[in-house]
Design a protein around this motif. Structure first.
Motif, PDB file in Angstrom:
ATOM      1  N   VAL A 243       0.857  -1.196   0.000  1.00 51.00           N
ATOM      2  CA  VAL A 243       0.000   0.000   0.000  1.00 51.00           C
ATOM      3  C   VAL A 243       0.888   1.239   0.000  1.00 51.00           C
ATOM      4  CG1 VAL A 243      -1.842   1.250   1.201  1.00 51.00           C
ATOM      5  CG2 VAL A 243      -1.714  -1.236   1.403  1.00 51.00           C
ATOM      6  N   LYS A 244       1.922   1.191   0.841  1.00 52.59           N
ATOM      7  CA  LYS A 244       2.813   2.351   0.964  1.00 52.59           C
ATOM      8  C   LYS A 244       3.562   2.598  -0.339  1.00 52.59           C
ATOM      9  CE  LYS A 244       3.416   1.650   5.900  1.00 52.59           C
ATOM     10  NZ  LYS A 244       4.273   1.052   6.905  1.00 52.59           N
ATOM     11  N   GLU A 245       3.999   1.525  -0.941  1.00 50.88           N
ATOM     12  CA  GLU A 245       4.737   1.683  -2.193  1.00 50.88           C
ATOM     13  C   GLU A 245       3.839   2.278  -3.278  1.00 50.88           C
ATOM     14  OE1 GLU A 245       6.796  -1.884  -3.565  1.00 50.88           O
ATOM     15  OE2 GLU A 245       6.868  -0.933  -5.546  1.00 50.88           O
ATOM     16  N   LEU A 246       2.614   1.769  -3.342  1.00 47.32           N
ATOM     17  CA  LEU A 246       1.675   2.303  -4.336  1.00 47.32           C
ATOM     18  C   LEU A 246       1.451   3.801  -4.094  1.00 47.32           C
ATOM     19  CD1 LEU A 246      -0.417   1.668  -6.654  1.00 47.32           C
ATOM     20  CD2 LEU A 246      -2.124   1.573  -4.822  1.00 47.32           C
ATOM     21  N   ALA A 247       1.277   4.171  -2.831  1.00 47.67           N
ATOM     22  CA  ALA A 247       1.026   5.578  -2.496  1.00 47.67           C
ATOM     23  C   ALA A 247       2.190   6.455  -2.958  1.00 47.67           C
ATOM     24  CB  ALA A 247       0.804   5.726  -0.993  1.00 47.67           C
ATOM     25  N   ARG A 248       3.392   5.999  -2.704  1.00 45.42           N
ATOM     26  CA  ARG A 248       4.558   6.800  -3.115  1.00 45.42           C
ATOM     27  C   ARG A 248       4.610   6.929  -4.635  1.00 45.42           C
ATOM     28  NH1 ARG A 248       6.899   3.942   1.370  1.00 45.42           N
ATOM     29  NH2 ARG A 248       7.643   2.314  -0.019  1.00 45.42           N
ATOM     30  N   ASN A 249       4.269   5.828  -5.325  1.00 50.81           N
ATOM     31  CA  ASN A 249       4.280   5.878  -6.790  1.00 50.81           C
ATOM     32  C   ASN A 249       3.184   6.772  -7.350  1.00 50.81           C
ATOM     33  OD1 ASN A 249       6.410   4.143  -6.851  1.00 50.81           O
ATOM     34  ND2 ASN A 249       5.141   2.306  -7.101  1.00 50.81           N
TER      35      ASN A 249
ATOM     36  N   ALA B  97      -7.775  -6.312 -11.490  1.00 53.26           N
ATOM     37  CA  ALA B  97      -7.191  -5.274 -10.633  1.00 53.26           C
ATOM     38  C   ALA B  97      -5.718  -5.093 -10.941  1.00 53.26           C
ATOM     39  CB  ALA B  97      -7.378  -5.655  -9.176  1.00 53.26           C
ATOM     40  N   GLU B  98      -5.342  -3.847 -11.031  1.00 58.41           N
ATOM     41  CA  GLU B  98      -3.922  -3.513 -11.152  1.00 58.41           C
ATOM     42  C   GLU B  98      -3.219  -4.015  -9.893  1.00 58.41           C
ATOM     43  OE1 GLU B  98      -2.552  -1.118 -14.395  1.00 58.41           O
ATOM     44  OE2 GLU B  98      -4.577  -1.306 -13.641  1.00 58.41           O
ATOM     45  N   GLN B  99      -3.911  -3.799  -8.774  1.00 58.89           N
ATOM     46  CA  GLN B  99      -3.335  -4.178  -7.494  1.00 58.89           C
ATOM     47  C   GLN B  99      -4.455  -4.584  -6.534  1.00 58.89           C
ATOM     48  OE1 GLN B  99      -0.216  -1.657  -6.581  1.00 58.89           O
ATOM     49  NE2 GLN B  99       0.526  -3.006  -4.968  1.00 58.89           N
ATOM     50  N   VAL B 100      -4.223  -5.614  -5.760  1.00 63.10           N
ATOM     51  CA  VAL B 100      -5.217  -6.045  -4.772  1.00 63.10           C
ATOM     52  C   VAL B 100      -4.596  -6.003  -3.382  1.00 63.10           C
ATOM     53  CG1 VAL B 100      -6.821  -7.857  -4.050  1.00 63.10           C
ATOM     54  CG2 VAL B 100      -6.074  -7.756  -6.426  1.00 63.10           C
ATOM     55  N   PHE B 101      -5.313  -5.426  -2.447  1.00 63.26           N
ATOM     56  CA  PHE B 101      -4.905  -5.505  -1.049  1.00 63.26           C
ATOM     57  C   PHE B 101      -5.906  -6.389  -0.330  1.00 63.26           C
ATOM     58  CE2 PHE B 101      -3.508  -1.097  -2.257  1.00 63.26           C
ATOM     59  CZ  PHE B 101      -2.177  -1.455  -2.439  1.00 63.26           C
ATOM     60  N   TYR B 102      -5.398  -7.469   0.229  1.00 61.94           N
ATOM     61  CA  TYR B 102      -6.297  -8.391   0.927  1.00 61.94           C
ATOM     62  C   TYR B 102      -6.342  -8.091   2.417  1.00 61.94           C
ATOM     63  CZ  TYR B 102      -6.809 -11.340  -3.204  1.00 61.94           C
ATOM     64  OH  TYR B 102      -7.123 -11.814  -4.448  1.00 61.94           O
TER      65      TYR B 102
ATOM     66  N   LEU C 123      -6.804   2.107   3.319  1.00 59.66           N
ATOM     67  CA  LEU C 123      -7.114   3.428   2.744  1.00 59.66           C
ATOM     68  C   LEU C 123      -6.499   4.546   3.591  1.00 59.66           C
ATOM     69  CD1 LEU C 123     -10.848   2.907   1.663  1.00 59.66           C
ATOM     70  CD2 LEU C 123      -8.747   2.300   0.458  1.00 59.66           C
ATOM     71  N   GLN C 124      -6.505   4.359   4.902  1.00 54.49           N
ATOM     72  CA  GLN C 124      -5.850   5.340   5.796  1.00 54.49           C
ATOM     73  C   GLN C 124      -4.347   5.387   5.510  1.00 54.49           C
ATOM     74  OE1 GLN C 124      -6.760   3.363   9.481  1.00 54.49           O
ATOM     75  NE2 GLN C 124      -8.597   4.588   9.887  1.00 54.49           N
ATOM     76  N   ILE C 125      -3.765   4.197   5.397  1.00 54.98           N
ATOM     77  CA  ILE C 125      -2.310   4.126   5.192  1.00 54.98           C
ATOM     78  C   ILE C 125      -1.947   4.748   3.842  1.00 54.98           C
ATOM     79  CG2 ILE C 125      -0.359   2.522   4.868  1.00 54.98           C
ATOM     80  CD1 ILE C 125      -1.825   0.638   6.874  1.00 54.98           C
ATOM     81  N   PHE C 126      -2.798   4.503   2.844  1.00 52.65           N
ATOM     82  CA  PHE C 126      -2.555   5.068   1.516  1.00 52.65           C
ATOM     83  C   PHE C 126      -2.528   6.598   1.585  1.00 52.65           C
ATOM     84  CE2 PHE C 126      -4.218   6.745  -2.508  1.00 52.65           C
ATOM     85  CZ  PHE C 126      -3.267   6.247  -3.383  1.00 52.65           C
ATOM     86  N   ALA C 127      -3.510   7.186   2.247  1.00 53.70           N
ATOM     87  CA  ALA C 127      -3.582   8.650   2.325  1.00 53.70           C
ATOM     88  C   ALA C 127      -2.393   9.215   3.106  1.00 53.70           C
ATOM     89  CB  ALA C 127      -4.903   9.077   2.979  1.00 53.70           C
ATOM     90  N   LEU C 128      -2.070   8.567   4.213  1.00 53.17           N
ATOM     91  CA  LEU C 128      -0.940   9.016   5.031  1.00 53.17           C
ATOM     92  C   LEU C 128       0.352   8.999   4.219  1.00 53.17           C
ATOM     93  CD1 LEU C 128       0.572   9.507   7.812  1.00 53.17           C
ATOM     94  CD2 LEU C 128       0.708   7.026   7.981  1.00 53.17           C
TER      95      LEU C 128
END
Ligand code: M6R
Length: 369
Positions: A211-217, A319-324, A341-346
């Motif tokens: 999730v964090k990697e996706l957010a940074r990208n 899905a491009e990406q799935v978070f289970y 979703l919280q972690i993604f926004a952060l």
């Protein structure tokens, strides 16, 4: 004071297992029956409740919407969720059998306080779900159900949200018990599933690197859409709000069924769309409907990011990406699906270099109307 974390928000996201566990603590007696001892309304009055109005704003209102799905399902009592700032100005219909449940982390939100006062003047019984001991809203209510999330410092609400949902579930189960809407064993099973949630949140936290990697990208993204359905709909709204608040990105949450009624026009090449997928065990078979929504947006070029239950292989192809997230009862899923979703926004806001604890233009408690 940040306990080794860079920000309060990160600390508070990581405190969610204990926020939920502490909110559940001590709520059952030796016989396994629910006891909510901060309720100072008589059991007879609660037996007579035939309508619930939830009053709240922002994230707390999304907790109220989660509660609506669960309480209507468990208790067969109609639940309306009203933004507290709209409530007083629409001549709401209230009688002594209406239970008004306010939800406020701070207990000081002026909009919600004024709405609670108004409801009391109209003769309603009021219960406050609140995270702040001795704050104004609980003091002015007939009863209080405290969430035990601990102080929430970051302006964006995270652990208080999960604790509010937990408390609202407990209230729903309590009413179901009093009004005999569920069998004792059903209540025990739900409580059992709830008691496993903290460890499952911990698992989500420990597997959040992707999730964090996706957010940074995605830090240069300018718009993100969130889809959810049924009890996942408020989760989508919350995911969008977190991103607006923290990353100042245009973000919108939709009920997935609404897509074809308009929002699908927004989809073009590369548009990120997060989808909160219902459990494959959902009793209305909404899972298949949401999977076809994912296909629809993907066929129009959307970049789809899916939050689904472990074992749900049906979503992978689209899905491009799935978070289970770990399996739980369909009604309890928001306690898990919210976390990525919280972690993604952060993470996205941090990648942009923003102050996640003190986002621009926002205050922790909004004490003006
Ligand atoms: O203290 P409250 O729960 O009454 O606050 C309600 C909203 O102001 C609050 O949830 C707000 O939306 C947060 N900034 C959300 O992260």
């Amino acid at each position: 004071e940040k306990g080794g974390y860079d920000t309060f928000m990160e600390k508070e996201i990581n405190e969610q297992p204990s926020a939920v566990a502490d909110t559940l603590l001590g709520r059952t007696d030796a016989a396994g029956r629910l006891v909510l001892d901060e309720l100072r309304i008589s059991e007879d009055e609660l037996r007579g409740v035939n309508k619930i109005i939830v009053l709240a704003a922002g994230t707390s209102a999304y907790a109220g919407t989660v509660a609506k799905y669960a309480i209507e399902h468990w208790c067969r009592i109609p639940v309306e969720v009203e933004l507290s700032h709209e409530f007083r100005y629409r001549d709401p219909i209230i009688d002594p059998n209406t239970l008004v449940v306010s939800i406020s982390q701070s207990g000081e939100t002026m909009d919600t306080l004024m709405a609670v006062r108004y409801a009391r003047e109209q003769g309603a019984r009021t219960i406050a779900i609140c995270n702040t001991n001795g704050s104004t809203i609980p003091r002015e209510s007939d009863a209080v159900l405290y969430t035990h999330a601990g102080p929430e410092i970051a302006v964006a609400s995270t652990k208080a949200f999960l604790a509010q949902i937990t408390a609202a579930y407990l209230l729903g189960l309590y009413l179901a018990q009093l009004q005999r809407k569920l069998f004792t064993q059903q209540i025990r099973d739900i409580l059992g599933a709830l008691s496993e949630i903290p460890a499952k949140i911990q698992q989500v936290l420990e597997t959040s690197d992707d999730v964090k990697e996706l957010a940074r990208n995605m830090k240069d993204t300018t718009s993100v859409l969130f889809l959810g359905r049924n009890i996942g709909y408020p989760v989508a709204l919350e995911g969008a709000l977190k991103l607006k608040e923290l990353a100042y990105i245009h973000a919108e949450g939709f009920a997935a069924g609404e897509l074809k009624h308009g929002p699908i026009a927004l989809i073009d090449e590369g548009q990120p769309v997060f989808v909160v997928v219902p459990s494959p065990m959902d009793r209305h078979s909404l899972h298949a409907k949401v999977v076809s929504n994912i296909q629809e947006v993907r066929a129009r070029g959307a970049k789809t990011v899916v939050v689904a239950e472990a074992g749900d292989e049906a979503v992978r192809d689209y899905a491009e990406q799935v978070f289970y997230v770990p399996e739980t009862l369909p009604m309890l899923m928001p306690l898990l699906t919210t976390v990525p979703l919280q972690i993604f926004a952060l993470e996205l806001a941090s990648a942009k270099g923003y102050d996640v604890d003190q986002p621009r233009n926002l205050a922790k408690s909004v004490t003006v109307e």
